[in-house]
Every structure is written in structure tokens, then in C-alpha cells.
Design a protein around this motif. Structure first.
Motif: not given
Length: 957
Positions: A323-330, A376-379, A383-388
Motif C-alpha cells: 500500500g505504500m506509494p511507489e514514489v518512496l522507492k525513488t 479511511k484505509g489509506i489514512y 498511521w500504521k506505518i508511522r507507528k510501526g
């Protein structure tokens, strides 16, 4: 004035203590065996101390008696709530006092304007009960789904949104506290306050004297005020001395953040805060950290709820998560991100606040357009990513190393300087893999890095880094060495460096006033030991690939059905690691360790294996997806390999086995009629005991045998109808309706009725009575036969569905979950809730029943993300729906409700009180419904029964 140092206790003192405590509480709440002292004594920090005795008082009176018994023997005590603390404040080698089931009470006050909580309430549960009032508690730590109120208050934990304005210090209204001498004070009760003033005049007057002296000392008072403009949990809450003059108010606020060193908070009353219902979030990418920090400063006065900073290394640790944006890898190497959360009470307010954020970024360069999501799912994913982030780093560390997380705060105007200085320090000391993230609006940064302590020079390298960080943050930048995680053990040696000798001496005076004998959590917050943070380091040896990435954070514990009975997933991992460590010693193991290993192996059989439901719910809470049930299945596989032939015979003659099971149910029915429920229960209990639990225990809610003949009553083929393949699970082919229930039909009859009413032509696989998904074999570690049965089923379903042309419905949720990961991907096997919600509801006319019904969301439904659809289905069929709080997996676990009934009973404790006013309960697993009915005190049925009763065939158009 420094409190005394406790004397080492003799073995006789421990024996005498336990003997005295046995007079006031049962033996099962006094724990001193090797397995449980290690398991229960481990927390989320990187320290290990094994308590000599663990005590679980269930009331204030019991707690006061425990404190008195320990005080008379000069034995230190430490209080433990959820054990998610990271700084070593919840470990001890003396007496550990744990919060059990007696400390989970709550009371809503003033229509939600306040809430009174006991320390064992999980933070998210407090917010759950406040949600109908549009309120929440102020503190919102990342671990709020797992940590308890006792820890939140004792550490002054804050979190993403609360800043310094809504933490426990600022939102506490009243407390009940038990001091070291056993005295109880309720600050909400005027009589208690006045009695305390008389009985503890020296303490109250001493605090008022310290307050007057501090306020008169202008430089010190200003330093304190400056320190608490930032997030700060280093040392005691000295701001209480400048904020208040009344001794009781000072005491109340000193207790916040005192980490169990001044007393025990038995109840806290919070003033709640508004929980704005509309939420939006944006993940913004910026070219470098300097730009990111400037953007943060610009956002400080903006109408935002939270701004979370993540550096490039932090983003890299999560960039491959689903689910993370693909842009993260670039992203370029120096890039960083801000997670911005904006909330509002209505659409107009939210839109205005979003526009204000967009206006700020008009002049700031971002790598991607500023885009907010309200999905809601993306939101929740953001936060799940940040908390993890913290556990995610732990998952990729080298085996045998631990993970260090530190928690500092800079004055926000110097945030960019502070970030650069920290980064330089990491590289200078050989920590290039460290990641930075945190609550940017408060200048609060967490830095995380893996750390080994076994190799030569590693401890010295860590010490050199921490010495420099302490000087950098605490002295050069005037910041906080502990912004929100509590001082604990790992920052206690640096408290004086940050605060200076004058303020540090003041803290020792506070400790002496409250605890002159130094028996409450000694060496936490205040210590004269300059190397305390380098001692008693926790080993994390390799044990098994499934669990080696676990960092023992404890996020998994609250959903485990055995949490109040034996062990949690974290605790199972702790013991598995210790056994692996001892086994690795090989021939070098000494006699004491060999005996300990044998004891751990023996006791783990029950505590670790037999009482594990292997439901995998722990994986849904674990930031890195560890399923401890898989470890237990592997252990069962190794232990039960000798029974493979028996499993093979059962699998090859499965239809005969189910016939025998139905015959046993018929015999039980005869026994029930002849002996009555009590008589049959006694006879069954004796047989179960004599057989060594190999013969299951009969329970009153055990159903009648299923009428398998209904599967032979097939409707004629009709080419005009949509077709569906129906696979009755082996459980529904064995278990029919419950004795005495108004619903007298089996699940098979109900399912066939519904499918026909909805206009489907039903196809049954050939040799249905022989089929099984293999889950029953897999959960017992019989992997080969589980695979054989799954392949067999796969073949038959491909034929019946014409290679996946027709959908398949199975009536038992756990079986569907198992099948979905093992069958041909051409097959669309659907769970009863999903099929009913998506395919039956549109084909039926509903008249909701005038009933109040309970819904149990099974663990398999949780795994498949069906909880909301299940509740929605029930709400379409009944006037009112109740979803009992804090009931996760029921613990029946296939047949464990009969072979290990205490697991089911423990998992469902508290269910009956929550469903007492319900007409019936509904679920989607027959075996679960047996246990739910037994412990809920109401009938539990398939949710398909509810839909069948509330529906009728649609009128022809």
C-alpha cells in the motif's frame, strides 16, 4: 538527602514473604517458577532482570498488604501494567506487582467530559468507550492499542497529537494513589485529602516548602518553565513545584511521570478532549531535511492535529510494505517526509484547515503535489506505518542484536540544527543505519538503531554515542533527553547532566519525602550508578526464523486468548529464545542451567503449546507480521511426528471418522436424557481426567448430531438460475442444532434454505462427506496430511465449480481462511459473511427482527477484514447489535474448548455480562458458537440463521 539502599534479601525472606501473602491471596497469583518469572518479567526495553516473585493483587487492599509485607522485609517492588515501556522502568530482580483482571474498571463522568480509569485499562479501550460522546483521552502514544492507563500516566506518555497541552500532566483531574507506607489518598474526596494532610503533614508541608523555595529561586524556576515548554519526561515533574502551591496538587502532578518510584496510581480521572470526527492525512515528500524542518516550523501555528517527521532511512525501512506509494522507492538520498494530520468537527472546518495547510506549502518545494486523503484505509495505513517504524527497524536487524530507541526533544526553532548534529554523531560513532522520526511540531525526535552488545567494543561504542547525545541534546541545545518515553534505566545516569546539580538534588529530596527507604522501583529515574544503562542487557539469541525478528514490543498481547491464563505471544517468544540460548551451550551447559532448561521445556508444553489457540491474531497487531502460532505449529509438528501414521489413517477414512463423531454426539444425547446435565458432566469429567485429557470434556452446549441426509435432498438442475457450489465444513457435517435452542435446524439446512430463497442452484461436490480443508491437521502440526486433504479438496472443487466458473461458499469462516491460502487461485471460495453480505442481501427482502443480538467477530473474519461487513449484515437483520468489547479469539480453537476448556473460559471471561440483555448471539464458526453459548449464557448460532429469519424471497418484478 538520599533514600536508603535496600538490603539484599535472604532465601528465608522470600519464603517468609510468600507464606505471608498466601494468607491473603490464592497461590495462583503468587508466581515464582522459572518459566513465568522470566516470561512475565520481560518488557519492551533492552534490559533483563528476572523477578524473584511476581504478585497479582486484585484490589487496593491486597496491594496495600503486599506493600506492607515487602516493606517489613526491605524488599523493593516494581509495578507493571502492559510492559510496553522502552526505557527499563518495568523490570526488576525483586518483587514485580502486575496488574491483573481486577484493574480494568472505567466510569464515564459528566456525559463524557471526564473518565475515571483503573490502571489495567488499555488506552484504546478508554477511547472506545468515550467515542459515543465524541471525546477521547488526551494522551495518544503510538502503543495506545496495547499500553495501559497505568503506564500512560506513570510515564506521562504523550504521542502524536497531544503535544504538551493534552498529556496526562495537563489533563489529570484526580487520582487515587497508594504510597510506599501503604497510605491511600483520593484527591477527589475532600475527607481523604484532609485526613492525608493530618496523617502526612511532613510530606505535604515538605512539598509546599520545596515549591516555595523553587519559585523563589528565579533562575531555577525559569529553567523548569523552559524545560516544560518542550516535551519532557526526564526526571520528576519539577513543573509541579512552580505550577502549584498546594501540597496535594503538587503530589497529584508529581505522580504523573514518576514511573512507579513515588507510589501506585490505582485510579486516575482524566478531563477528556474533543475527538474531531472528520480526519484527513497527507504524506508529503521534501527534498532535504533542512526544508522539512523549515516546513515544520511554518506548520507550528497551523490548524493541524499532528505532523510526523520521517527521514530517508525511516522511509526506506517501510517502502516495500503493502500500500505504500511507489514514489518512496525513488526518493533521493537526502529526502524526508512529513505525515500531516488535519481534523475537523464539520466539513467546513475541515476544508478551511486543509486550505490553510495548502497555503503554507505554496512557498515550500515538495517532491510531489500536496494531496490529502480522507479514505479511511489509506489514512489508517499511513498511521500504521508511522507507528510501526520502531519494530520495522527491529525486524531487519542482525540476529542477536537488539534495537535501541531514544527519544529527545529540541527547541523547535533549532530543530534543523539538532537533526544535523544527531546525524553527524551517528556517523561519527559508526551508526549509519540509524533512522530518525518523530513528532515534529514538538521538536520531538525518536532515533532508532540496531545494537549488539556481545562483540568486544560494542558496549563502549554505545556508551560513547550516548555520552555525546546527552551532552548535545541536554546541555548544548537545552533540550530533553527523554521527551515522552520516561527516564527509566537507560537515561537515569544522565538526569543530572541535563538538569544540573541543583535541580537533581531537588529530585532526590522529592524521592526521600515519598520513599525514604527507596523500596519503590529503585534505580529508575534516579541512580548514583553511572553505568546503570550498560548493565543487565537483554539477550536476543536466534531461536527460529519465524520469531527471530521479534523485538518483544508487546503490541500482540491484548488480542491473545491465553493472555490471562498462561502466556502471550511475546512471552512464548521470550521462553523459546531462552530455551534456544541454553540449548546452544551444548556440552558446556552447567548443572544449574541444564536443570533450568529441563524445567522450561516441561512447563512450556502446557503454557506455551497446549494453551495456544494458534489463531494468528498476534500477526494482525505485530508491525512486522509475526504469527507466533506458526512457531507453535512447528513445535507440534516436531513433537507429534510419531503420530503421522494415525493422522494419515484418519485423513484416508475421514467420512467414517465424522460418522463416529456424530454417533458420539447421539450417545451424549442419550446420556444427557438419562443422567441429566450435571450427571453427564461429572461422568465426562472423570473420563477426561482418567484419559489424561485425551477424551474431550462434554459441555452442556455441545450440539446434537447433524442430519447429514439433508445433503442428499438436492433440487433439480435449473439452467435459468445462477449456480453456486456449497461446501459444508466437517464441523457442520458433525454438529447440528443445539439442545433446547429455538433454532432447531442445522447450519446445512439453513444455508441450503437461504441459497434457494435467493434464487441459486446449489451444486454439492462429490464425496462431500470425505472432504476436509486440512486445517484440523495443520493446527496440530500434521502438515503432510493437511497438504493431502487440501489437494484432495482442491481437485473436487475444481470439478464442482467447472474450474472456478461458479463461486464456492463454505459455511465456516476459519476453514475458508485456511482454504484461501492453499487452493487453486482459480477457485473463488467465499466465507459465509462475505457471501451473505455481497450476494444474498441484494437478492432478498428484509424485515429486521425486533431483537437485540450479539455478534462475535471470529479471528478468521478479522484476518480477512470482514468485521465491518459482519456487523453491517447483523444490523440489516436486527433492531440492535452488540459487539462485546475486548473479546477477540474465543479460544475454542477447533477442539481446545473440549480438551483445554480453561482456555475458552479465560478468553471469554466477561462475555456474559456484556450480552446478558441480548436475545441471541451470532457468529460464523460452529465450534466457536459452542464455547460462546457456554460462557455467554445465551444461544449462539450461525449468522446465516439471523439472515434466514429476517428475510424472504423478493417479489417478482
Amino acid at each position: 538527602m538520599t533514600p536508603a539502599t535496600p538490603d539484599p534479601a535472604t532465601p528465608e525472606a522470600w519464603h517468609d514473604l510468600k507464606s505471608e501473602l498466601l494468607e491473603i491471596m490464592p497461590a495462583e497469583r503468587l508466581i515464582d517458577d522459572p518459566l513465568r518469572t522470566l516470561a512475565y518479567g520481560t518488557d519492551a526495553s533492552f534490559y533483563r532482570l528476572i523477578p524473584k516473585l511476581i504478585v497479582r493483587p486484585e484490589s487496593e487492599d491486597e496491594l496495600m498488604a503486599v506493600l506492607a509485607a515487602c516493606r517489613s522485609r526491605r524488599l523493593p517492588v516494581t509495578f507493571r501494567a502492559a510492559g510496553t515501556s522502552l526505557s527499563g522502568q518495568a523490570v526488576t530482580d525483586s518483587v514485580l506487582i502486575q496488574m491483573g483482571q481486577g484493574w480494568r474498571g472505567h466510569e464515564i463522568l459528566e456525559g463524557g467530559q471526564a473518565i475515571r480509569l483503573q490502571p489495567g485499562v488499555i488506552g484504546a479501550r478508554a477511547n472506545q468507550v468515550l467515542a459515543p460522546f465524541g471525546r477521547k483521552i488526551g494522551p495518544d502514544p503510538a502503543s495506545i492499542g496495547s499500553c495501559m492507563i497505568g503506564g500512560i500516566a506513570a510515564n506521562n506518555a504523550s504521542g502524536m497529537c497531544c503535544g504538551t497541552a493534552q498529556n496526562s500532566y495537563r489533563t489529570v483531574r484526580d487520582i487515587r494513589v497508594i504510597l510506599a507506607d501503604g497510605t491511600r489518598l483520593d484527591t477527589a474526596d475532600p475527607a481523604s485529602r484532609e485526613a492525608f494532610r493530618r496523617s502526612h503533614a511532613e510530606l505535604v508541608e515538605g512539598l509546599e516548602r520545596l515549591s516555595a523555595e523553587t519559585r523563589a529561586n528565579a533562575p531555577l524556576a525559569e529553567k523548569i518553565r523552559h524545560k516544560y515548554r518542550l516535551k519532557n519526561t526526564t526526571g520528576y515533574a519539577l513543573n509541579s513545584l512552580v505550577d502549584f502551591t498546594d501540597g496535594i496538587e503538587i503530589l497529584k502532578h508529581l505522580m504523573i511521570g514518576s514511573e512507579g518510584t513515588l507510589g501506585f496510581i490505582s485510579t486516575i480521572t482524566y478531563d477528556t478532549v474533543v475527538d474531531e470526527p472528520l480526519k484527513a492525512a497527507a504524506l508529503l515528500f521534501l527534498p532535504d531535511m533542512a526544508t522539512t524542518c523549515r516546513a515544520t516550523i511554518a506548520l507550528k501555528p497551523a490548524p493541524v492535529s499532528a505532523v510526523e517527521l520521517m527521514d530517508r532511512a525511516a522511509l526506506r525501512s517501510v517502502e516495500r510494505k503493502p500500500g505504500m506509494p511507489e514514489v518512496l522507492k525513488t526518493l533521493p538520498e537526502g529526502a524526508a517526509a512529513l505525515l500531516i494530520d488535519v481534523r475537523g468537527n464539520d466539513e467546513g472546518e475541515l476544508e478551511a484547515r486543509l486550505q490553510a495547510v495548502h497555503d503554507i506549502f505554496e512557498g515550500i518545494h515538495t517532491l510531489e503535489p500536496v494531496t490529502f486523503t480522507r479514505d479511511k484505509g489509506i489514512y489508517e495505513l499511513y498511521w500504521k506505518i508511522r507507528k510501526g517504524l520502531f519494530p520495522a527497524v527491529g525486524a531487519v536487524r542482525d540476529i542477536g542484536t537488539t534495537v535501541i530507541i531514544e527519544d529527545v526533544a529540541f527547541p523547535i526553532e533549532r530543530l534543523d540544527e539538532g537533526v544535523q548534529a544527531l546525524t553527524d554523531a551517528f556517523h561519527r560513532h559508526g551508526y549509519p543505519e540509524a533512522i530518525l522520526f518523530g513528532h515534529a511540531l514538538e521538536g520531538n525526535l525518536h532515533f532508532v538503531f540496531p545494537q549488539g552488545f556481545e562483540k568486544p567494543g560494542e558496549v563502549e561504542r554505545y556508551q560513547a554515542l550516548m555520552d555525546e547525545v546527552a551532552q548535545l541534546v541536554g546541555v548544548e541545545y537545552g533540550g530533553s533527553l527523554k521527551a515522552e518515553h520516561g527516564t527509566g534505566r537507560n537515561m537515569a545516569p544522565y538526569v543530572e547532566l541535563e538538569w544540573g546539580p541543583e535541580a537533581y538534588a531537588l529530585m532526590w529530596q522529592i524521592k526521600a519525602l515519598f520513599d525514604p527507604e527507596n523500596l519503590l522501583n529503585p534505580e529508575v529515574i534516579l541512580s548514583r550508578n553511572p553505568t546503570l544503562h550498560l548493565e543487565n542487557l537483554k539477550p536476543l539469541p536466534a531461536a527460529h526464523d519465524i520469531i527471530d525478528k521479534c523485538i518483544e514490543c508487546g503490541f500482540c498481547e491484548h488480542v491473545c486468548p491465553s493472555k490471562d491464563l498462561t502466556l502471550t505471544p511475546r512471552q512464548r517468544i521470550v521462553i523459546a529464545r531462552e530455551m534456544a540460548r541454553l540449548e546452544a551451550l551444548g556440552d558446556a551447559i552447567d548443572g544449574e542451567d541444564a536443570e533450568r532448561l529441563a524445567t522450561l521445556r516441561r512447563d512450556y508444553r502446557y503454557a506455551g503449546d497446549e494453551t495456544c489457540a494458534v489463531d494468528g491474531l498476534c500477526a494482525t497487531q505485530c508491525p512486522v507480521g509475526i504469527n507466533t502460532g506458526e512457531l507453535i505449529r512447528e513445535m507440534r509438528h516436531e513433537r507429534l511426528a510419531k503420530h503421522a501414521d494415525l493422522s494419515r489413517r484418519v485423513g484416508r477414512h475421514f467420512s467414517g471418522v465424522t460418522r463416529v463423531a456424530r454417533g458420539a454426539l447421539n450417545m451424549a444425547g442419550v446420556g444427557r436424557a438419562v443422567l441429566g446435565e450435571k450427571g453427564l458432566s461429572r461422568v465426562s469429567g472423570t473420563i477426561t481426567k482418567v484419559s489424561g485429557n485425551r477424551v474431550p470434556q462434554w459441555v452442556p452446549t455441545l450440539p446434537k448430531a447433524a442430519p447429514i441426509r439433508v445433503l442428499k435432498q438436492r433440487s433439480p438442475a435449473d439452467g435459468s438460475k445462477d449456480k453456486v457450489v456449497y461446501l459444508p465444513s466437517c464441523a457442520t457435517r458433525v454438529f447440528g442444532a443445539t439442545h433446547g435452542d429455538a433454532e432447531s435446524r442445522s447450519i446445512m439446512e439453513i444455508t441450503l434454505s437461504l441459497l434457494e430463497r435467493a434464487g441459486f442452484e446449489v451444486i454439492l461436490p462429490e464425496m462431500t462427506g470425505h472432504l476436509c480443508c486440512g486445517m484440523a491437521f495443520h493446527s496440530k502440526g500434521q502438515f503432510d496430511e493437511a497438504t493431502h486433504k487440501a489437494r484432495e479438496l482442491n481437485r473436487e472443487l475444481l470439478v464442482a465449480s467447472q474450474n472456478g466458473r461458479y463461486p464456492i461458499i463454505s459455511d465456516t469462516s476459519p476453514c475458508v481462511l485456511h482454504m484461501q491460502s492453499r487452493l487453486d487461485e482459480r477457485l473463488s471460495v467465499q466465507e459465509p459473511v462475505a457471501f451473505a453480505h455481497d450476494h444474498l442481501l441484494p437478492r432478498l427482502e428484509l424485515t429486521p427482527l425486533d431483537e437485540r443480538v450479539a455478534v462475535h467477530v471470529t479471528c478468521s473474519s478479522t484476518h480477512m477484514g470482514l468485521g465491518e461487513r459482519m456487523v453491517a449484515l447483523a444490523r440489516a437483520c436486527a433492531r440492535e447489535v452488540v459487539v462485546p468489547a475486548e473479546i477477540t479469539c474465543c479460544g475454542f480453537a477447533g477442539d481446545k474448548g473440549l480438551s483445554t476448556p480453561e482456555l475458552n473460559a479465560s478468553a471469554l471471561k466477561g462475555l456474559a455480562a456484556q450480552v446478558a440483555d441480548c436475545d441471541a448471539g451470532y457468529s460464523n464458526s460452529k465450534t466457536c458458537e459452542i464455547g460462546l453459548a457456554l460462557h455467554g449464557g445465551i444461544p449462539y448460532r450461525s449468522i446465516l440463521s439471523l439472515l434466514d429469519r429476517a428475510s424472504r424471497q423478493q417479489a417478482a418484478s
